[in-house]
Design an enzyme around this catalytic site. Structure first.
Site, PDB file in Angstrom:
ATOM      1  N   GLY A  29      10.589  -4.699 -15.303  1.00 31.45           N
ATOM      2  CA  GLY A  29      11.700  -5.494 -14.807  1.00 31.45           C
ATOM      3  C   GLY A  29      11.321  -6.169 -13.501  1.00 31.45           C
ATOM      4  O   GLY A  29      10.270  -5.888 -12.927  1.00 31.45           O
ATOM      5  N   GLY A  30      12.170  -7.072 -13.044  1.00 32.77           N
ATOM      6  CA  GLY A  30      12.003  -7.671 -11.725  1.00 32.77           C
ATOM      7  C   GLY A  30      10.910  -8.715 -11.605  1.00 32.77           C
ATOM      8  O   GLY A  30      10.522  -9.069 -10.496  1.00 32.77           O
ATOM      9  N   ASP A  32      14.953 -12.888 -22.460  1.00 34.76           N
ATOM     10  CA  ASP A  32      14.758 -11.624 -21.738  1.00 34.76           C
ATOM     11  C   ASP A  32      13.651 -11.775 -20.705  1.00 34.76           C
ATOM     12  O   ASP A  32      12.498 -12.030 -21.061  1.00 34.76           O
ATOM     13  CB  ASP A  32      14.390 -10.536 -22.758  1.00 34.76           C
ATOM     14  CG  ASP A  32      14.250  -9.151 -22.136  1.00 34.76           C
ATOM     15  OD1 ASP A  32      14.574  -8.983 -20.955  1.00 34.76           O
ATOM     16  OD2 ASP A  32      13.814  -8.241 -22.875  1.00 34.76           O
ATOM     17  N   ASP A  44      15.315  -0.931 -23.296  1.00 31.60           N
ATOM     18  CA  ASP A  44      13.890  -1.254 -23.399  1.00 31.60           C
ATOM     19  C   ASP A  44      13.074  -0.009 -23.715  1.00 31.60           C
ATOM     20  O   ASP A  44      12.911   0.873 -22.873  1.00 31.60           O
ATOM     21  CB  ASP A  44      13.408  -1.869 -22.082  1.00 31.60           C
ATOM     22  CG  ASP A  44      13.944  -3.272 -21.888  1.00 31.60           C
ATOM     23  OD1 ASP A  44      13.699  -4.121 -22.771  1.00 31.60           O
ATOM     24  OD2 ASP A  44      14.606  -3.518 -20.871  1.00 31.60           O
ATOM     25  N   SER A  94      20.231  -4.968 -18.971  1.00 26.48           N
ATOM     26  CA  SER A  94      19.127  -4.084 -19.360  1.00 26.48           C
ATOM     27  C   SER A  94      19.137  -2.841 -18.482  1.00 26.48           C
ATOM     28  O   SER A  94      19.019  -2.929 -17.252  1.00 26.48           O
ATOM     29  CB  SER A  94      17.791  -4.805 -19.196  1.00 26.48           C
ATOM     30  OG  SER A  94      16.746  -3.853 -19.272  1.00 26.48           O
ATOM     31  N   GLY A 114      13.632 -12.095 -16.074  1.00 24.86           N
ATOM     32  CA  GLY A 114      13.819 -12.985 -14.931  1.00 24.86           C
ATOM     33  C   GLY A 114      15.110 -13.781 -14.964  1.00 24.86           C
ATOM     34  O   GLY A 114      15.228 -14.804 -14.291  1.00 24.86           O
ATOM     35  N   HIS A 136      15.231  -2.969 -27.712  1.00 32.00           N
ATOM     36  CA  HIS A 136      14.055  -3.848 -27.652  1.00 32.00           C
ATOM     37  C   HIS A 136      12.824  -2.948 -27.669  1.00 32.00           C
ATOM     38  O   HIS A 136      12.502  -2.309 -26.670  1.00 32.00           O
ATOM     39  CB  HIS A 136      14.146  -4.682 -26.363  1.00 32.00           C
ATOM     40  CG  HIS A 136      12.966  -5.565 -26.118  1.00 32.00           C
ATOM     41  ND1 HIS A 136      12.733  -6.149 -24.889  1.00 32.00           N
ATOM     42  CD2 HIS A 136      11.970  -6.004 -26.931  1.00 32.00           C
ATOM     43  CE1 HIS A 136      11.625  -6.878 -24.955  1.00 32.00           C
ATOM     44  NE2 HIS A 136      11.140  -6.808 -26.178  1.00 32.00           N
ATOM     45  N   MET A 139       9.510   1.483 -24.407  1.00 37.19           N
ATOM     46  CA  MET A 139       8.086   1.160 -24.172  1.00 37.19           C
ATOM     47  C   MET A 139       7.243   2.399 -24.416  1.00 37.19           C
ATOM     48  O   MET A 139       7.643   3.505 -24.041  1.00 37.19           O
ATOM     49  CB  MET A 139       7.874   0.688 -22.738  1.00 37.19           C
ATOM     50  CG  MET A 139       8.749  -0.488 -22.342  1.00 37.19           C
ATOM     51  SD  MET A 139       8.314  -1.087 -20.696  1.00 37.19           S
ATOM     52  CE  MET A 139       9.698  -2.187 -20.367  1.00 37.19           C
ATOM     53  N   MET A 154       9.198  -2.297 -27.468  1.00 38.13           N
ATOM     54  CA  MET A 154       7.869  -2.776 -27.053  1.00 38.13           C
ATOM     55  C   MET A 154       6.890  -1.650 -27.367  1.00 38.13           C
ATOM     56  O   MET A 154       6.425  -0.927 -26.475  1.00 38.13           O
ATOM     57  CB  MET A 154       7.906  -3.121 -25.558  1.00 38.13           C
ATOM     58  CG  MET A 154       8.663  -4.410 -25.282  1.00 38.13           C
ATOM     59  SD  MET A 154       9.249  -4.528 -23.585  1.00 38.13           S
ATOM     60  CE  MET A 154      10.781  -3.616 -23.742  1.00 38.13           C
ATOM     61  N   HIS A 195      21.251  -3.553 -23.303  1.00 37.60           N
ATOM     62  CA  HIS A 195      19.855  -3.760 -23.712  1.00 37.60           C
ATOM     63  C   HIS A 195      19.030  -2.541 -23.316  1.00 37.60           C
ATOM     64  O   HIS A 195      19.031  -2.122 -22.151  1.00 37.60           O
ATOM     65  CB  HIS A 195      19.341  -5.025 -23.024  1.00 37.60           C
ATOM     66  CG  HIS A 195      17.981  -5.469 -23.437  1.00 37.60           C
ATOM     67  ND1 HIS A 195      17.749  -6.213 -24.580  1.00 37.60           N
ATOM     68  CD2 HIS A 195      16.767  -5.296 -22.851  1.00 37.60           C
ATOM     69  CE1 HIS A 195      16.453  -6.478 -24.675  1.00 37.60           C
ATOM     70  NE2 HIS A 195      15.832  -5.925 -23.642  1.00 37.60           N
ATOM     71  N   MET A 222      10.791 -13.849 -24.982  1.00 32.79           N
ATOM     72  CA  MET A 222      10.449 -13.206 -23.706  1.00 32.79           C
ATOM     73  C   MET A 222      10.132 -14.280 -22.669  1.00 32.79           C
ATOM     74  O   MET A 222       9.290 -15.149 -22.908  1.00 32.79           O
ATOM     75  CB  MET A 222       9.230 -12.290 -23.850  1.00 32.79           C
ATOM     76  CG  MET A 222       9.456 -11.012 -24.641  1.00 32.79           C
ATOM     77  SD  MET A 222      10.697  -9.906 -23.957  1.00 32.79           S
ATOM     78  CE  MET A 222      10.089  -9.601 -22.304  1.00 32.79           C
ATOM     79  N   SER A 253      17.407  -6.484 -13.435  1.00 30.44           N
ATOM     80  CA  SER A 253      17.541  -6.336 -11.986  1.00 30.44           C
ATOM     81  C   SER A 253      18.719  -7.142 -11.438  1.00 30.44           C
ATOM     82  O   SER A 253      19.345  -6.726 -10.462  1.00 30.44           O
ATOM     83  CB  SER A 253      16.236  -6.724 -11.295  1.00 30.44           C
ATOM     84  OG  SER A 253      15.737  -7.936 -11.800  1.00 30.44           O
TER      85      SER A 253
HETATM   86  C1  DX5 Z   1      10.807  -6.353 -19.706  1.00 34.90           C
HETATM   87  C2  DX5 Z   1      12.074  -5.968 -20.403  1.00 34.90           C
HETATM   88  C3  DX5 Z   1      13.313  -6.588 -19.849  1.00 34.90           C
HETATM   89  C4  DX5 Z   1      13.590  -6.214 -18.421  1.00 34.90           C
HETATM   90  C5  DX5 Z   1      14.155  -7.419 -17.789  1.00 34.90           C
HETATM   91  O1  DX5 Z   1       9.725  -5.977 -20.479  1.00 34.90           O
HETATM   92  O2  DX5 Z   1      12.017  -6.329 -21.771  1.00 34.90           O
HETATM   93  O3  DX5 Z   1      14.435  -6.289 -20.667  1.00 34.90           O
HETATM   94  O4  DX5 Z   1      14.511  -5.175 -18.264  1.00 34.90           O
HETATM   95  O5  DX5 Z   1      14.342  -7.168 -16.434  1.00 34.90           O
HETATM   96  P1  DX5 Z   1      14.669  -8.349 -15.417  1.00 34.90           P
HETATM   97  O6  DX5 Z   1      16.001  -8.917 -15.847  1.00 34.90           O
HETATM   98  O7  DX5 Z   1      14.709  -7.673 -14.105  1.00 34.90           O
HETATM   99  O8  DX5 Z   1      13.582  -9.370 -15.550  1.00 34.90           O
HETATM  100 ZN    ZN Z   2      13.874  -6.138 -22.948  1.00 35.72          ZN
END
Ligand code: DX5
Ligand code: ZN
Length: 229
Positions: free
Chosen positions: A146-147, A177, A37, A5, A179, A68, A39, A70, A35, A139, A200
């Site tokens: 992230g993270g 997706d 994201d 991502s 963690g 993805h 938003m 959101m 990937h 999810m 991450s």
């Molecule tokens: C969160 C995103 C994920 C994010 C995951 O809303 O959809 O794609 O980048 O990041 P990690 O792998 O750090 O959890």
């Molecule tokens: Zn995502």
């Protein structure tokens, strides 16, 4: 499949960050999908990037894009990402008004159609809708950032989806997706995930390409028969 991502990448150097997870010859196939994201600061409390960046990224890398979304009102906005050449366009079931029609529009525009469910959203009410989709994105954190830490309870939904696919009731890629890292990827693999998103864990690593290879090796270790060949 491994899908880094770019949420955790350097947004000022996206082409280089994509190249960093690309193939390095036959021994290191690199990322299967990149990937992306998207938003909108409405569906989730964060704002990232949109269609113009996806269009530029599409021209800057050969890695298929896994968008993805959101965002609110995906019925209106998602087909544009398919038209821009994304390989897979995932929308949230909590935001879509007519997910069956939307899947048809995404496929007609040349993309795979993906449906995502947040950690607290059950799978069972959407099994019929999922017959129209090519990917299911489970999810494993609250979408937005992230993270965050992996929520293991969502693996029950992965197991259910895996069973529905293996018995022929659904035909889709099961994607996870949030963690995903060296500590969590094996339990996700054992539950039946096909495609692992990692932000991450890849872009926080010294060598993102090597991190992708390490995640892939963990998946193969977790389930050598399923992943043979
Ligand atoms: C969160 C995103 C994920 C994010 C995951 O809303 O959809 O794609 O980048 O990041 P990690 O792998 O750090 O959890
Ligand atoms: Zn995502």
């Amino acid at each position: 499949m491994i899908a880094p991502s770019i949420l955790s990448a350097d947004f000022a150097r996206l082409a280089e960050e994509a190249a960093a997870v690309g193939a390095r010859g036959t021994d290191e196939p690199g990322a299967d999908w990149l990937h992306v994201d998207v938003m909108d600061a409405h569906f989730v409390p964060n704002l990232t990037l949109g269609l113009p960046v996806v269009q530029s990224l599409r021209a800057a890398t050969d890695i298929p894009l896994d968008c993805h979304l959101m965002i609110d009102d995906p019925d209106r906005w998602a087909p544009g990402y398919a038209e821009a050449g994304a390989a897979n366009v995932t929308v949230h079931v909590e935001a879509a008004r007519d997910p069956v029609k939307l899947a048809g529009n995404l496929r007609a525009a040349g993309a795979l159609a993906g449906l995502s469910i947040k950690p607290g959203t059950p799978l069972d009410p959407y099994v019929e809708v999922l017959r129209h989709y090519d990917t299911l994105l489970v999810m494993s954190v609250e979408p937005g950032f992230g993270g965050q830490s992996f929520i293991p309870e969502v693996l029950d939904k992965v197991r259910t989806a895996r069973r529905l696919v293996d018995t022929g009731h659904l035909k889709l890629i099961v994607e996870i997706d949030g963690g995903i890292n060296a500590d969590t990827i094996e339990q996700a693999a054992e539950a039946g995930v096909d495609c692992f998103v990692a932000g991450s864990a890849v872009y926080g690593a010294e060598d993102p390409g090597r991190a992708v290879a390490a995640l892939r090796a963990s998946v193969q270790r977790a389930n050598p028969h399923r992943w043979a060949g």
